[in-house]
Design an enzyme around this catalytic site. Structure first.
Site, PDB file in Angstrom:
ATOM      1  N   LYS A  38      10.391   2.140  19.966  1.00 51.85           N
ATOM      2  CA  LYS A  38      10.197   0.681  19.845  1.00 51.85           C
ATOM      3  C   LYS A  38       9.656   0.351  18.454  1.00 51.85           C
ATOM      4  O   LYS A  38       9.236   1.255  17.714  1.00 51.85           O
ATOM      5  CB  LYS A  38       9.217   0.212  20.924  1.00 51.85           C
ATOM      6  CG  LYS A  38       7.813   0.814  20.788  1.00 51.85           C
ATOM      7  CD  LYS A  38       6.944   0.523  22.000  1.00 51.85           C
ATOM      8  CE  LYS A  38       5.577   1.173  21.841  1.00 51.85           C
ATOM      9  NZ  LYS A  38       4.743   1.020  23.042  1.00 51.85           N
ATOM     10  N   TYR A 270      -9.112 -11.805  -6.205  1.00 53.39           N
ATOM     11  CA  TYR A 270      -9.594 -13.062  -5.620  1.00 53.39           C
ATOM     12  C   TYR A 270     -11.034 -12.952  -5.118  1.00 53.39           C
ATOM     13  O   TYR A 270     -11.410 -11.959  -4.495  1.00 53.39           O
ATOM     14  CB  TYR A 270      -8.718 -13.460  -4.426  1.00 53.39           C
ATOM     15  CG  TYR A 270      -7.319 -13.909  -4.796  1.00 53.39           C
ATOM     16  CD1 TYR A 270      -7.093 -14.849  -5.801  1.00 53.39           C
ATOM     17  CD2 TYR A 270      -6.226 -13.391  -4.115  1.00 53.39           C
ATOM     18  CE1 TYR A 270      -5.804 -15.255  -6.119  1.00 53.39           C
ATOM     19  CE2 TYR A 270      -4.932 -13.788  -4.417  1.00 53.39           C
ATOM     20  CZ  TYR A 270      -4.734 -14.727  -5.433  1.00 53.39           C
ATOM     21  OH  TYR A 270      -3.459 -15.126  -5.739  1.00 53.39           O
TER      22      TYR A 270
HETATM   23  C1  LIG Z   1       4.290   2.323  23.348  1.00 56.36           C
HETATM   24  C2  LIG Z   1       4.363   2.915  24.691  1.00 56.36           C
HETATM   25  C3  LIG Z   1       4.378   4.307  24.861  1.00 56.36           C
HETATM   26  C4  LIG Z   1       4.135   5.272  23.728  1.00 56.36           C
HETATM   27  O1  LIG Z   1       2.747   5.281  23.436  1.00 56.36           O
HETATM   28  P1  LIG Z   1       2.156   6.289  22.345  1.00 56.36           P
HETATM   29  O2  LIG Z   1       0.694   6.154  22.470  1.00 56.36           O
HETATM   30  O3  LIG Z   1       2.677   5.805  21.035  1.00 56.36           O
HETATM   31  O4  LIG Z   1       2.680   7.629  22.688  1.00 56.36           O
HETATM   32  C5  LIG Z   1       4.606   4.801  26.128  1.00 56.36           C
HETATM   33  N1  LIG Z   1       4.780   3.964  27.178  1.00 56.36           N
HETATM   34  C6  LIG Z   1       4.725   2.630  27.053  1.00 56.36           C
HETATM   35  C7  LIG Z   1       4.907   1.775  28.245  1.00 56.36           C
HETATM   36  C8  LIG Z   1       4.487   2.056  25.814  1.00 56.36           C
HETATM   37  O5  LIG Z   1       4.412   0.727  25.700  1.00 56.36           O
END
Ligand SMILES: *Cc1c(COP(=O)(O)O)cnc(C)c1O
Length: 377
Positions: A38, A270
């Site tokens: 993702k 800044y």
């Molecule tokens: C993002 C996510 C993962 C992976 O999590 P990590 O800590 O990056 O391994 C697994 N399951 C779900 C439902 C997630 O949203």
């Protein structure tokens, strides 16, 4: 480390490191691995990471959104892909036509998926998410019976294939946290409730990276591994990436755009949040918060030049920040690294700025060019 091509600012992505990490994870668990890609593969590029992960032994790919799954398919990625965060207006029809597995957490979403399946004359492959203590997505315990009954009735008439029952952990990066055993207990209850509703032959999963690394009792039939794939530790308590046998897959670097000498008392950037206490040489690094460098790196982050770390001084701006090189001569055009292979980890860097490695790698902007190397040099 080998730099393929010199650009203003780049994130070098080592697909060999991705493959190494996926192999390492596969060897360390006795169950199939779903590589989570993702958020554009945690900023590393969803498609190249997906291909590398499948090559290295991942059995599944996981994404949050249907659109992310569609992008993978449309780019020619084959194999099982699960999208778990459906919204009412998602293009479920396209997902089902492109052979994407979907997850539901309510009777309403289940009905919607069933209807789309009927319209298309396909059998949706459905996963069910239950909440076991994260209180985020997933069906609440009070809804389980009704949801499983609905799933069972659709399975019974061949409307859907019920593939898996799953949940997500709240505190897996704190191995001793009591929530881990509490969630396991509740997950077992969900499994029992599903079985009592007549559901059979489904698989179960609850572990993310931290769960895969630190909770062998929570592996069940599959682990969903995101951050570890990218060679970043899920958290301090689990050890750093090297201790975990993982290699950072992303190295962010930039070219020094300008160098100048400051006098004692000169305020920098800044709001003059830093003032030179001695004559010193500062360099301008042409990436900023629009590129995903946290503004909270102001006076906290650093870069590495030829193996030595130099602090970010003054406010991180939209396109640039300033580094104090002291009396070191740094030529314009010199390359400095922020985090990655051979330098600080994304986890360490993010932590110094009050964030986490996950946020740092996923928020890198489009102005930072991704440069791919296969890592087999
Ligand atoms: C993002 C996510 C993962 C992976 O999590 P990590 O800590 O990056 O391994 C697994 N399951 C779900 C439902 C997630 O949203």
């Amino acid at each position: 480390m080998t730099v393929v091509r010199t650009v203003r600012a780049q994130a070098e992505i080592d697909l060999g490191a991705i493959e190494h990490n996926v192999r390492t994870i596969c060897e360390s668990v006795a169950v199939p691995v779903m590589t989570v890609v993702k958020a554009d593969g945690y900023g590393h590029g969803a498609v190249p990471v997906a291909l590398a992960a499948l090559q290295a032994g991942a059995s599944w790919l996981g994404v949050a959104f249907v659109d992310e799954a569609l992008e993978l398919r449309q780019s020619g990625v084959s194999g099982r892909i699960l999208a778990w965060l459906l919204s009412a207006d998602d293009n479920i029809a396209e997902a089902l036509s492109l052979d994407i597995d979907v997850s539901v957490a309510s009777v309403e979403m289940l009905s919607q998926v069933v209807q789309v399946g009927r319209d298309l004359n396909v059998t949706p492959r459905v996963h069910v998410e239950v909440d076991t203590g994260l209180a985020r997505a997933g069906a609440a315990e009070s809804e389980w019976s009704a949801l499983f009954a609905a799933v069972q009735s659709h399975v019974g008439i061949g409307d859907i294939e019920f593939v898996s029952l799953w949940s997500h952990l709240a505190c897996a990066d704190e191995p001793e946290h009591p929530a881990n055993t509490a969630q396991k207990h509740r997950f077992e209850q969900a499994i029992q409730t599903a079985t009592a509703a007549g559901l059979r032959d489904f698989f179960k999963h609850i572990a993310n990276s931290a769960g895969a690394i630190a909770h062998a009792d929570l592996h069940y039939d599959l682990v969903r591994v995101g951050i570890a794939t990218y060679g970043v530790t899920p958290g301090d308590e689990l050890g750093d990436a090297t201790e975990l046998g993982l290699r950072p897959a992303m190295t962010v670097s930039a070219q020094v755009a300008h160098v100048r000498r400051l006098n004692t008392g000169d305020g920098v950037s800044y709001s003059h949040r830093w003032t030179a206490s001695r004559p010193t040489t500062v360099g301008l690094i042409p990436i900023g918060y629009a590129d995903g460098i946290p503004r909270s790196a102001t006076n906290h982050g650093w870069v590495t030049y030829q193996g030595t770390e130099y602090p970010i001084v003054g406010t991180v701006c939209m396109d640039q920040f300033v580094v104090d090189f002291g009396d070191v001569e740094v030529p314009v055009g010199a390359r400095v690294e922020l985090f990655g292979a051979g330098v600080s980890s994304a986890h360490q860097w993010a932590k110094a700025c009050g964030s986490i490695g996950y946020e740092l790698v996923t928020r890198l902007g489009s102005r930072i060019e991704r440069v791919y190397m296969d890592g087999h040099q």
